[in-house]
Enzyme design. Structure first.
Site, PDB file in Angstrom:
ATOM      1  N   HIS A  84      10.391 -23.097   9.273  1.00  0.00           N
ATOM      2  CA  HIS A  84       9.355 -23.764  10.071  1.00  0.00           C
ATOM      3  C   HIS A  84       7.948 -23.623   9.484  1.00  0.00           C
ATOM      4  O   HIS A  84       7.152 -24.547   9.594  1.00  0.00           O
ATOM      5  CB  HIS A  84       9.346 -23.199  11.501  1.00  0.00           C
ATOM      6  CG  HIS A  84      10.554 -23.592  12.294  1.00  0.00           C
ATOM      7  ND1 HIS A  84      10.693 -23.286  13.630  1.00  0.00           N
ATOM      8  CD2 HIS A  84      11.683 -24.271  11.936  1.00  0.00           C
ATOM      9  CE1 HIS A  84      11.866 -23.756  14.072  1.00  0.00           C
ATOM     10  NE2 HIS A  84      12.486 -24.352  13.061  1.00  0.00           N
ATOM     11  N   ASP A 143       0.870  -1.188   0.000  1.00  0.00           N
ATOM     12  CA  ASP A 143       0.000   0.000   0.000  1.00  0.00           C
ATOM     13  C   ASP A 143       0.903   1.232   0.000  1.00  0.00           C
ATOM     14  O   ASP A 143       2.120   1.133  -0.237  1.00  0.00           O
ATOM     15  CB  ASP A 143      -1.001  -0.048   1.161  1.00  0.00           C
ATOM     16  CG  ASP A 143      -0.360   0.140   2.531  1.00  0.00           C
ATOM     17  OD1 ASP A 143       0.879   0.298   2.613  1.00  0.00           O
ATOM     18  OD2 ASP A 143      -1.112   0.133   3.527  1.00  0.00           O
ATOM     19  N   THR A 186       2.234  -1.719   9.196  1.00  0.00           N
ATOM     20  CA  THR A 186       2.529  -2.675  10.273  1.00  0.00           C
ATOM     21  C   THR A 186       2.773  -4.085   9.754  1.00  0.00           C
ATOM     22  O   THR A 186       3.264  -4.937  10.491  1.00  0.00           O
ATOM     23  CB  THR A 186       1.335  -2.785  11.238  1.00  0.00           C
ATOM     24  OG1 THR A 186       0.209  -3.282  10.501  1.00  0.00           O
ATOM     25  CG2 THR A 186       0.982  -1.442  11.860  1.00  0.00           C
ATOM     26  N   HIS A 210       7.585 -29.957  10.903  1.00  0.00           N
ATOM     27  CA  HIS A 210       6.964 -28.691  10.490  1.00  0.00           C
ATOM     28  C   HIS A 210       5.934 -28.917   9.380  1.00  0.00           C
ATOM     29  O   HIS A 210       4.917 -28.221   9.321  1.00  0.00           O
ATOM     30  CB  HIS A 210       8.039 -27.692  10.063  1.00  0.00           C
ATOM     31  CG  HIS A 210       8.995 -27.399  11.169  1.00  0.00           C
ATOM     32  ND1 HIS A 210       8.600 -26.753  12.320  1.00  0.00           N
ATOM     33  CD2 HIS A 210      10.308 -27.709  11.333  1.00  0.00           C
ATOM     34  CE1 HIS A 210       9.642 -26.661  13.143  1.00  0.00           C
ATOM     35  NE2 HIS A 210      10.686 -27.231  12.563  1.00  0.00           N
ATOM     36  N   CYS A 257       3.126  -3.344   4.102  1.00  0.00           N
ATOM     37  CA  CYS A 257       2.280  -2.218   4.505  1.00  0.00           C
ATOM     38  C   CYS A 257       2.883  -1.621   5.761  1.00  0.00           C
ATOM     39  O   CYS A 257       4.020  -1.961   6.119  1.00  0.00           O
ATOM     40  CB  CYS A 257       0.813  -2.619   4.667  1.00  0.00           C
ATOM     41  SG  CYS A 257       0.426  -3.706   6.043  1.00  0.00           S
TER      42      CYS A 257
HETATM   43  C1  RB5 Z   1      -1.954   2.559   6.378  1.00  0.00           C
HETATM   44  O1  RB5 Z   1      -2.061   3.792   7.017  1.00  0.00           O
HETATM   45  C2  RB5 Z   1      -1.814   1.439   7.355  1.00  0.00           C
HETATM   46  O2  RB5 Z   1      -2.990   1.271   8.066  1.00  0.00           O
HETATM   47  C3  RB5 Z   1      -1.451   0.180   6.634  1.00  0.00           C
HETATM   48  O3  RB5 Z   1      -0.254   0.376   5.952  1.00  0.00           O
HETATM   49  C4  RB5 Z   1      -1.216  -1.039   7.497  1.00  0.00           C
HETATM   50  O4  RB5 Z   1      -0.378  -0.770   8.560  1.00  0.00           O
HETATM   51  C5  RB5 Z   1      -2.427  -1.748   7.930  1.00  0.00           C
HETATM   52  O5  RB5 Z   1      -2.375  -2.806   8.552  1.00  0.00           O
END
Ligand code: RB5
Length: 143
Positions: A98, A8, A67, A133, A65
């Site tokens: 694993h 993203d 997180t 595994h 993305c």
């Molecule tokens: C985008 O702002 C953020 O929410 C996305 O990159 C991600 O972290 C979502 O899980």
């Protein structure tokens, strides 16, 4: 070897650098991510990558993305996907050894690119251990 990559808006910078890393290793890359910083919805990109891995259009995937969790949660809705989030080199190794993750997920807002690049290279270079595994992976699908 062909790898699909998706991201993203939070993952554009890492994506561009990882594409260069992969191409330098002779790996063909298919880009399923956004290429601008305009805000987008990660599931739109995660589903496209997951379908490509499931259909065999690409051999493996990398998803990025902020997180990593949005991508991982979405990707793992697909029966043929084992998406693993990694934030350290050692986890990049274990998620292949694993869990045999066929999609590596990176949290771009929480690790420096140097760590991301080490994770990608380690995940690529580490073989799946199989054995106990594989038995565990066989138990993952919902009955
Ligand atoms: C985008 O702002 C953020 O929410 C996305 O990159 C991600 O972290 C979502 O899980």
């Amino acid at each position: 070897m062909k790898i699909g990559i998706c991201n993203d808006h939070a993952g554009v910078d890492f994506k561009e650098k990882i594409i260069r890393l992969l191409k330098a290793r002779g790996i063909e890359v298919v880009n399923f991510g956004t290429d601008t910083l305009a805000s987008v919805d990660y599931p739109d990109y995660a589903h496209a990558l997951a379908s490509a891995v499931e259909s065999g259009k690409v051999d493996l995937g990398i998803a990025i993305c902020g997180t990593g969790n949005g991508m991982a949660i979405t990707l793992n809705k697909h029966a043929g996907i084992r998406a693993g989030l990694a934030w350290a080199k050692e986890i990049g190794a274990l998620v292949k050894a694993h869990n045999n993750a066929n999609v590596l997920v990176l949290p771009a807002r929480f690790i420096p690119y140097r760590t991301a690049s080490l994770i990608v290279r380690t995940w690529l270079d580490t073989p799946f251990e199989g054995g106990r595994h594989q038995k565990r992976i066989d138990k993952i699908p919902c009955k």
